[in-house]
Design a protein around this motif. Structure first.
Motif, PDB file in Angstrom:
ATOM      1  N   GLU A  30       0.833  -1.200   0.000  1.00 12.35           N
ATOM      2  CA  GLU A  30       0.000   0.000   0.000  1.00 12.35           C
ATOM      3  C   GLU A  30       0.873   1.257   0.000  1.00 12.35           C
ATOM      4  O   GLU A  30       0.611   2.207  -0.731  1.00 12.35           O
ATOM      5  CB  GLU A  30      -0.914  -0.015   1.223  1.00 12.35           C
ATOM      6  CG  GLU A  30      -1.950   1.065   1.225  1.00 12.35           C
ATOM      7  CD  GLU A  30      -2.916   0.941   2.379  1.00 12.35           C
ATOM      8  OE1 GLU A  30      -2.863   1.815   3.271  1.00 12.35           O
ATOM      9  OE2 GLU A  30      -3.721  -0.010   2.389  1.00 12.35           O
ATOM     10  N   ALA A  31       1.927   1.251   0.789  1.00  9.75           N
ATOM     11  CA  ALA A  31       2.837   2.402   0.844  1.00  9.75           C
ATOM     12  C   ALA A  31       3.536   2.605  -0.495  1.00  9.75           C
ATOM     13  O   ALA A  31       3.701   3.745  -0.950  1.00  9.75           O
ATOM     14  CB  ALA A  31       3.859   2.212   1.959  1.00  9.75           C
ATOM     15  N   GLU A  32       3.946   1.516  -1.135  1.00 11.12           N
ATOM     16  CA  GLU A  32       4.596   1.623  -2.453  1.00 11.12           C
ATOM     17  C   GLU A  32       3.635   2.198  -3.481  1.00 11.12           C
ATOM     18  O   GLU A  32       4.006   3.063  -4.292  1.00 11.12           O
ATOM     19  CB  GLU A  32       5.058   0.245  -2.936  1.00 11.12           C
ATOM     20  CG  GLU A  32       6.305  -0.277  -2.283  1.00 11.12           C
ATOM     21  CD  GLU A  32       6.695  -1.634  -2.856  1.00 11.12           C
ATOM     22  OE1 GLU A  32       6.843  -1.740  -4.095  1.00 11.12           O
ATOM     23  OE2 GLU A  32       6.841  -2.575  -2.063  1.00 11.12           O
ATOM     24  N   VAL A  33       2.403   1.706  -3.465  1.00  6.56           N
ATOM     25  CA  VAL A  33       1.395   2.186  -4.419  1.00  6.56           C
ATOM     26  C   VAL A  33       1.103   3.664  -4.175  1.00  6.56           C
ATOM     27  O   VAL A  33       1.037   4.459  -5.121  1.00  6.56           O
ATOM     28  CB  VAL A  33       0.111   1.332  -4.324  1.00  6.56           C
ATOM     29  CG1 VAL A  33      -1.027   1.956  -5.123  1.00  6.56           C
ATOM     30  CG2 VAL A  33       0.381  -0.092  -4.811  1.00  6.56           C
ATOM     31  N   LEU A  34       0.967   4.041  -2.910  1.00  3.33           N
ATOM     32  CA  LEU A  34       0.688   5.439  -2.583  1.00  3.33           C
ATOM     33  C   LEU A  34       1.828   6.345  -3.043  1.00  3.33           C
ATOM     34  O   LEU A  34       1.595   7.396  -3.640  1.00  3.33           O
ATOM     35  CB  LEU A  34       0.451   5.597  -1.086  1.00  3.33           C
ATOM     36  CG  LEU A  34      -0.018   6.966  -0.617  1.00  3.33           C
ATOM     37  CD1 LEU A  34      -1.303   7.387  -1.318  1.00  3.33           C
ATOM     38  CD2 LEU A  34      -0.205   6.961   0.888  1.00  3.33           C
ATOM     39  N   ALA A  35       3.058   5.939  -2.799  1.00  5.94           N
ATOM     40  CA  ALA A  35       4.214   6.732  -3.232  1.00  5.94           C
ATOM     41  C   ALA A  35       4.226   6.881  -4.759  1.00  5.94           C
ATOM     42  O   ALA A  35       4.509   7.965  -5.280  1.00  5.94           O
ATOM     43  CB  ALA A  35       5.507   6.088  -2.748  1.00  5.94           C
ATOM     44  N   LEU A  36       3.904   5.803  -5.457  1.00  7.22           N
ATOM     45  CA  LEU A  36       3.857   5.847  -6.916  1.00  7.22           C
ATOM     46  C   LEU A  36       2.780   6.829  -7.382  1.00  7.22           C
ATOM     47  O   LEU A  36       3.023   7.672  -8.257  1.00  7.22           O
ATOM     48  CB  LEU A  36       3.584   4.447  -7.480  1.00  7.22           C
ATOM     49  CG  LEU A  36       3.347   4.358  -8.979  1.00  7.22           C
ATOM     50  CD1 LEU A  36       4.591   4.787  -9.753  1.00  7.22           C
ATOM     51  CD2 LEU A  36       2.930   2.951  -9.360  1.00  7.22           C
ATOM     52  N   LEU A  37       1.593   6.743  -6.801  1.00  7.29           N
ATOM     53  CA  LEU A  37       0.505   7.629  -7.194  1.00  7.29           C
ATOM     54  C   LEU A  37       0.831   9.091  -6.875  1.00  7.29           C
ATOM     55  O   LEU A  37       0.506   9.988  -7.662  1.00  7.29           O
ATOM     56  CB  LEU A  37      -0.790   7.214  -6.496  1.00  7.29           C
ATOM     57  CG  LEU A  37      -1.412   5.912  -6.996  1.00  7.29           C
ATOM     58  CD1 LEU A  37      -2.500   5.438  -6.051  1.00  7.29           C
ATOM     59  CD2 LEU A  37      -1.954   6.070  -8.401  1.00  7.29           C
ATOM     60  N   GLN A  38       1.486   9.335  -5.746  1.00  6.13           N
ATOM     61  CA  GLN A  38       1.833  10.704  -5.382  1.00  6.13           C
ATOM     62  C   GLN A  38       2.893  11.285  -6.300  1.00  6.13           C
ATOM     63  O   GLN A  38       2.930  12.491  -6.518  1.00  6.13           O
ATOM     64  CB  GLN A  38       2.303  10.764  -3.922  1.00  6.13           C
ATOM     65  CG  GLN A  38       1.166  10.578  -2.944  1.00  6.13           C
ATOM     66  CD  GLN A  38       1.624  10.504  -1.506  1.00  6.13           C
ATOM     67  OE1 GLN A  38       2.689   9.993  -1.205  1.00  6.13           O
ATOM     68  NE2 GLN A  38       0.800  10.985  -0.606  1.00  6.13           N
ATOM     69  N   SER A  39       3.745  10.443  -6.849  1.00  7.18           N
ATOM     70  CA  SER A  39       4.792  10.945  -7.741  1.00  7.18           C
ATOM     71  C   SER A  39       4.311  11.090  -9.184  1.00  7.18           C
ATOM     72  O   SER A  39       5.000  11.688 -10.003  1.00  7.18           O
ATOM     73  CB  SER A  39       6.008  10.016  -7.699  1.00  7.18           C
ATOM     74  OG  SER A  39       5.704   8.769  -8.291  1.00  7.18           O
TER      75      SER A  39
ATOM     76  N   THR B 169      -6.162   8.504  -7.940  1.00 11.17           N
ATOM     77  CA  THR B 169      -5.368   9.665  -7.541  1.00 11.17           C
ATOM     78  C   THR B 169      -5.411   9.752  -6.019  1.00 11.17           C
ATOM     79  O   THR B 169      -6.476   9.560  -5.422  1.00 11.17           O
ATOM     80  CB  THR B 169      -5.984  10.957  -8.118  1.00 11.17           C
ATOM     81  OG1 THR B 169      -6.129  10.813  -9.517  1.00 11.17           O
ATOM     82  CG2 THR B 169      -5.136  12.164  -7.811  1.00 11.17           C
ATOM     83  N   PRO B 170      -4.290  10.063  -5.358  1.00 10.53           N
ATOM     84  CA  PRO B 170      -4.323  10.234  -3.900  1.00 10.53           C
ATOM     85  C   PRO B 170      -5.135  11.474  -3.523  1.00 10.53           C
ATOM     86  O   PRO B 170      -5.152  12.459  -4.271  1.00 10.53           O
ATOM     87  CB  PRO B 170      -2.860  10.403  -3.493  1.00 10.53           C
ATOM     88  CG  PRO B 170      -2.083  10.542  -4.744  1.00 10.53           C
ATOM     89  CD  PRO B 170      -2.952  10.227  -5.910  1.00 10.53           C
ATOM     90  N   VAL B 171      -5.796  11.441  -2.366  1.00 13.26           N
ATOM     91  CA  VAL B 171      -6.624  12.572  -1.949  1.00 13.26           C
ATOM     92  C   VAL B 171      -5.781  13.740  -1.438  1.00 13.26           C
ATOM     93  O   VAL B 171      -6.260  14.869  -1.384  1.00 13.26           O
ATOM     94  CB  VAL B 171      -7.663  12.177  -0.874  1.00 13.26           C
ATOM     95  CG1 VAL B 171      -8.659  11.182  -1.426  1.00 13.26           C
ATOM     96  CG2 VAL B 171      -6.996  11.647   0.377  1.00 13.26           C
ATOM     97  N   THR B 172      -4.532  13.471  -1.063  1.00  9.92           N
ATOM     98  CA  THR B 172      -3.655  14.530  -0.565  1.00  9.92           C
ATOM     99  C   THR B 172      -2.204  14.128  -0.788  1.00  9.92           C
ATOM    100  O   THR B 172      -1.920  13.027  -1.260  1.00  9.92           O
ATOM    101  CB  THR B 172      -3.933  14.814   0.932  1.00  9.92           C
ATOM    102  OG1 THR B 172      -3.216  15.981   1.331  1.00  9.92           O
ATOM    103  CG2 THR B 172      -3.566  13.650   1.819  1.00  9.92           C
TER     104      THR B 172
END
Length: 127
Positions: free
Chosen positions: A17-26, A74-77
């Motif tokens: 989940e952290a990897e996916v979130l980092a990817l989406l944020q970048s 897309t991440p919410v923040t």
């Protein structure tokens, strides 16, 4: 005796989940599960990526929009917003908010305490 293939080493809880979130944020654009799968350097199944993205959406971490037959996420923040969210959740998990905030402020470095005072001084009075 199990003679099947040796399973790949599992990630610690929340790591994917952290990897996916980092990817989406970048990313500069919303990503579909296929996009996410393409960018992660693992032997993940498409269904695993869909499941992770769906759960993150259900937790309120992501928004999604239909893009063809899939959703694009897309991440919410940003990273800072998620850190603030975790701080707020920790505060809300204890019924004695005053005690939690008191301990939090007591543990701040002098420079962080000054910054917090500066930020609070700039806020309109809610009383």
């Amino acid at each position: 005796m199990n003679t099947g293939p040796i399973p790949a080493e599992r990630r610690p809880g929340g790591a994917l989940e952290a990897e996916v979130l980092a990817l989406l944020q970048s990313s500069r654009r919303p990503l579909t599960p296929g996009d996410v799968l393409q960018h992660l350097s693992d032997d993940l199944a498409y269904s695993t990526v869909v499941t992770v993205l769906s759960r993150m959406f259900e937790k309120g971490l992501l928004t999604r929009e239909k893009q063809g037959r899939a959703y694009a996420y897309t991440p919410v923040t940003d990273t800072h917003g998620f850190a603030a969210r975790r701080m707020r959740q920790a505060l809300e998990s204890d019924p004695d908010r005053e005690a939690v905030l008191t301990h939090f402020v007591e543990d701040l470095s002098t420079s962080d305490e000054q910054l917090l005072r500066q930020l609070l001084g700039g806020l309109p009075d809610q009383g």
